[in-house]
Each structure stands twice: as C-alpha cells, then as structure tokens.
Design an enzyme around this catalytic site. Structure first.
Site, PDB file in Angstrom:
ATOM      1  N   THR A   1       2.584  -8.144  -0.360  1.00 61.52           N
ATOM      2  CA  THR A   1       2.436  -8.023   1.094  1.00 61.52           C
ATOM      3  C   THR A   1       1.976  -9.365   1.643  1.00 61.52           C
ATOM      4  OG1 THR A   1       1.112  -7.159   2.926  1.00 61.52           O
ATOM      5  CG2 THR A   1       0.141  -6.931   0.769  1.00 61.52           C
ATOM      6  N   ILE A   2       2.559  -9.749   2.754  1.00 64.04           N
ATOM      7  CA  ILE A   2       2.106 -11.000   3.370  1.00 64.04           C
ATOM      8  C   ILE A   2       0.670 -10.835   3.867  1.00 64.04           C
ATOM      9  CG2 ILE A   2       4.408 -11.776   4.058  1.00 64.04           C
ATOM     10  CD1 ILE A   2       3.551 -11.041   6.980  1.00 64.04           C
ATOM     11  N   ASP A   3       0.230  -9.583   4.064  1.00 63.92           N
ATOM     12  CA  ASP A   3      -1.095  -9.334   4.647  1.00 63.92           C
ATOM     13  C   ASP A   3      -2.245  -9.636   3.690  1.00 63.92           C
ATOM     14  OD1 ASP A   3       0.317  -8.409   6.803  1.00 63.92           O
ATOM     15  OD2 ASP A   3       0.035  -6.300   6.328  1.00 63.92           O
TER      16      ASP A   3
ATOM     17  N   GLY B   1      -0.951  -8.800  10.671  1.00 62.29           N
ATOM     18  CA  GLY B   1      -2.218  -8.355  10.085  1.00 62.29           C
ATOM     19  C   GLY B   1      -2.709  -7.159  10.865  1.00 62.29           C
TER      20      GLY B   1
ATOM     21  N   VAL C   1       9.124 -13.959  11.754  1.00 61.89           N
ATOM     22  CA  VAL C   1       9.327 -15.323  11.238  1.00 61.89           C
ATOM     23  C   VAL C   1       8.408 -15.539  10.031  1.00 61.89           C
ATOM     24  CG1 VAL C   1       8.901 -17.766  11.797  1.00 61.89           C
ATOM     25  CG2 VAL C   1      10.047 -16.297  13.433  1.00 61.89           C
ATOM     26  N   GLN C   2       7.224 -14.912  10.081  1.00 61.75           N
ATOM     27  CA  GLN C   2       6.249 -15.070   8.988  1.00 61.75           C
ATOM     28  C   GLN C   2       6.717 -14.438   7.684  1.00 61.75           C
ATOM     29  OE1 GLN C   2       2.053 -14.135  10.891  1.00 61.75           O
ATOM     30  NE2 GLN C   2       3.711 -13.284  12.083  1.00 61.75           N
ATOM     31  N   ARG C   3       7.677 -13.535   7.763  1.00 63.28           N
ATOM     32  CA  ARG C   3       8.136 -12.845   6.550  1.00 63.28           C
ATOM     33  C   ARG C   3       9.462 -13.390   6.039  1.00 63.28           C
ATOM     34  NH1 ARG C   3       7.101  -6.767   7.995  1.00 63.28           N
ATOM     35  NH2 ARG C   3       9.328  -6.623   7.629  1.00 63.28           N
TER      36      ARG C   3
ATOM     37  N   GLU D   1       0.804  -1.220   0.000  1.00 64.17           N
ATOM     38  CA  GLU D   1       0.000   0.000   0.000  1.00 64.17           C
ATOM     39  C   GLU D   1       0.847   1.286   0.000  1.00 64.17           C
ATOM     40  OE1 GLU D   1      -1.976  -0.032   3.698  1.00 64.17           O
ATOM     41  OE2 GLU D   1      -3.147   1.749   3.229  1.00 64.17           O
TER      42      GLU D   1
HETATM   43  O1  F6P Z   1       2.738  -4.936   6.053  1.00 65.73           O
HETATM   44  C1  F6P Z   1       3.429  -6.086   6.301  1.00 65.73           C
HETATM   45  C2  F6P Z   1       3.702  -6.261   7.766  1.00 65.73           C
HETATM   46  O2  F6P Z   1       4.403  -7.478   7.935  1.00 65.73           O
HETATM   47  C3  F6P Z   1       2.471  -6.196   8.684  1.00 65.73           C
HETATM   48  O3  F6P Z   1       1.762  -7.405   8.770  1.00 65.73           O
HETATM   49  C4  F6P Z   1       3.084  -5.795   9.993  1.00 65.73           C
HETATM   50  O4  F6P Z   1       2.157  -5.137  10.810  1.00 65.73           O
HETATM   51  C5  F6P Z   1       4.172  -4.868   9.584  1.00 65.73           C
HETATM   52  O5  F6P Z   1       4.547  -5.234   8.265  1.00 65.73           O
HETATM   53  C6  F6P Z   1       5.388  -4.911  10.482  1.00 65.73           C
HETATM   54  O6  F6P Z   1       6.245  -3.919  10.069  1.00 65.73           O
HETATM   55  P1  F6P Z   1       7.770  -3.790  10.524  1.00 65.73           P
HETATM   56  O7  F6P Z   1       8.545  -4.922   9.914  1.00 65.73           O
HETATM   57  O8  F6P Z   1       8.204  -2.477   9.969  1.00 65.73           O
HETATM   58  O9  F6P Z   1       7.769  -3.867  11.997  1.00 65.73           O
END
Ligand code: F6P
Length: 341
Positions: free
Chosen positions: A125-127, A170, A272-274, A103
């Site tokens: 985006t993983i979201d 999320g 870990v999810q990313r 976004e």
């Molecule tokens: O937008 C992707 C996201 O992984 C969201 O799910 C999460 O809230 C945010 O990024 C976390 O951001 P950062 O890595 O900057 O803490």
C-alpha cells in the site's frame, strides 16, 4: 505445485516486481507452475485467469500498475463467495494462493486461510499503514512523486505570493503527508491522526508571508478539522465500507482565503501518486517480498505474510497484518512541528 497469484485493492508501484520475483524463483528454482488471477478477488471468485510464467513476466520490473489487474471486490460480502472461490481453485488444480494486497485484500486472505485454504500474503500500500511491517512498497515512490510536486509548487507559490495546498493520499494514516511535507519543506503538514485547528494553520501562513516566503500546506486526504471548527461534506462508501475521500484541499483553500485574505489554490495529487515506475527502493523491497513469499509457499506455509523488520524479511501471522493500522505516532508529528510557520 500449482500456485495462484492475485493483486487486490488500490494498485501501487512495485506490484509487478513482486509478481516477477515470485514467478522467476517459483518456476526457475522450484519448478512450480502458476495461474494469474485477474482483478483481485474477482479472479478466483469468477474463475477469471491469465497465463503466468517466466515469459509473461519479462520486462515488467520497472512497470507501474499490475499485469494482473486489481479491484476492490470483497468475496466475503458476496453470497457463497468463499465456496465459489474454493470450487474454482479446486477445478483449476490450484494448491496455494499468493495474495498481494493491503488491509482489505489481506483481511480476505486471513479469512480464507482460517477456513483451510493455503494462502501466503504480501503487504502493499502506498499508505504504509500496515502494522505488521516496517514499510510497504509503493510508499517510497508515492512520497517521491509528492516531493517532486511540492518542489515545483514552491516556485509558482513565490511568484504569485499565494498559499499552495497540496492534498496527498492517506485515509487514516498521514505517512505520505508527513514524509513528503518534511522532505519538501512544507510550511504546515496536516494528518488524520491530529485534527487541525484552522486558526493555528492561518497563523502559520501569516507568519510565513511575514518572512516573505509563500506557504505550502501539505494535507492528507483524511485530515479533519478539530470538532466544531469547520464543516466537511460526507463521501460515498466502497465495497469495504471506506469513505471515498478527496476535497479537503479545496475546502482549506476557501477557508484560508476567507480568514487571511491571501490567495490560496489547491492541488490534488490523487492517483498520480500511485502511477508510474517504482523507485529503486520499492523495486528492491517488492522483489525481496516476492522471493520470500514463494519460499514460504514452497515450504508449505499458510496463513502468513512476509514483512520487513529492520532490514530483514520475516514471516508474521496474516491476522497480525490487518489487526492494527500503523498510524503516525503523535511524537513523530511533534518532531516536525519545529518547521511549521
Ligand atoms: O489505499 C490506497 C489508496 O491509494 C488510499 O490512499 C486512497 O484513499 C485510496 O486508495 C483511493 O482509492 P481508489 O483508487 O479506489 O479511489
């Protein structure tokens, strides 16, 4: 043509697959050359680049993260930011940009394209919360990681007769929670779209214990209690004005222990999810997005984003990408409520 490529915002598995596909087809088929911009919009803003050719993209398909680096730099918030980007692109001889992001990154791309800079967007985006595309890559991988964790938490929850709470990412959309909770057999799923009633959550938990199973609660980091039922602390803001979240899991654990007398523990999956290698689904989607993005640039398109519609990749106006956030429809949430309790 000379084409700049950047990855912005939170990283996600599949970014390298996009970069590889863009460069492979752009250089190999169309004969274009590329400039890699480092760390999201910071690269074009500060003129920080790296070489990007077929050789530089060998072997990166299964690799998580992004070889270009990422950041949440917002050039629209920097004095003269857009002019600095325009001047840097001109001095580097860059004719067009491919911006891979969510976004926020695509919001900047939309503003630059409206100002006359040729930009094509790729959604990530993983979201999975971008309105203009059915799915974003990274989501499938994040859900799989969460499901693996939930599967493991079931057995330890049973051994200790505990409530285990899994906090997933999320901020505004509960897609990861919904899909991982459904696939992982959660006892309750809490999402931002539907403020929860803690009394009802505790009823589900007690009901689950009564049938001699230990409950797993999956909660999206942006889930909130119904007004006036439970207090939450406020978080800090990032450059795009988003609250830094995290913590609802442990708040819930305390509240559940107090209300039910059952032991509760929270696991925050966080980044870990990313991380790590993308699933096959995400590699395929990311690769197809990359191939279609370079086609669009080659054909002289600007102000568009590639998107998934059904099984087709289409082009949509960039401003559509950021106009509506795709949240979980309440009827989709209602579908899974049959498994609660
Ligand atoms: O937008 C992707 C996201 O992984 C969201 O799910 C999460 O809230 C945010 O990024 C976390 O951001 P950062 O890595 O900057 O803490």
């Amino acid at each position: 043509m000379r084409i700049g490529v950047l990855t912005g915002g939170g990283d996600c598995p599949g970014l390298n697959a996009v970069i590889r596909a863009v460069v492979r087809k752009g250089e190999g088929v169309y004969g274009h050359d590329f400039v890699g911009f480092r760390d999201g919009w910071k690269g074009p803003l500060e003129g920080v680049t790296m070489p990007l050719d077929i050789a530089a993209t060998r072997g990166i398909l299964p690799r998580g993260g992004t070889i270009l680096g990422s950041s949440r730099t917002n050039p629209l918030k920097v004095d003269g930011g857009v002019d600095r980007i325009t001047a840097n692109l001109a001095s580097l001889g860059v004719d067009a940009l491919i911006a891979i992001g969510g976004e926020d990154t695509l919001g900047v791309a939309t503003a630059l394209a409206a100002g006359g800079l040729p930009v094509v967007g790729v959604p990530k985006t993983i979201d999975n919360d971008l309105g203009a595309t059915d799915y974003t890559f990274g989501f499938d991988t994040a859900v799989q990681i969460a499901v693996d964790a939930i599967d493991r938490l079931h057995t330890t929850a049973e051994s200790h007769h505990r409530v285990l709470i899994v906090e997933v990412m999320g901020r505004h959309a509960g897609w990861i929670a919904l899909h991982s909770g459904l696939a992982g057999g959660a006892n309750v799923i809490l999402i931002p779209e539907r403020p929860f009633d803690i009394e009802q959550v505790c009823d589900y938990i007690e009901h689950r214990f009564a049938s001699h199973y230990s409950p797993i609660v999956v909660v999206a980091e942006g889930a909130t209690p119904a007004e006036g039922t439970m207090a939450l602390a406020a978080g800090e803001l990032d450059a795009f004005g988003h609250v830094r979240l995290g913590g609802i899991g442990s708040v819930l654990a305390n509240e559940i222990e107090t209300r039910t007398g059952k032991e509760a523990r929270a696991t925050v999956l966080g980044h870990v999810q990313r991380g790590g290698t993308p699933t096959a689904y995400d590699r395929v989607l990311a690769t197809r997005f990359g191939l279609h993005a370079i086609d669009a640039v080659h054909e002289g398109e600007s102000g568009v984003m590639v998107a998934l519609r059904g099984t087709d990749i289409v082009r949509v106006p960039l401003q559509d990408a950021t106009r509506d956030l795709k949240t979980v429809p309440l009827e989709r949430y209602a579908e899974v409520e049959v498994f609660f309790g």
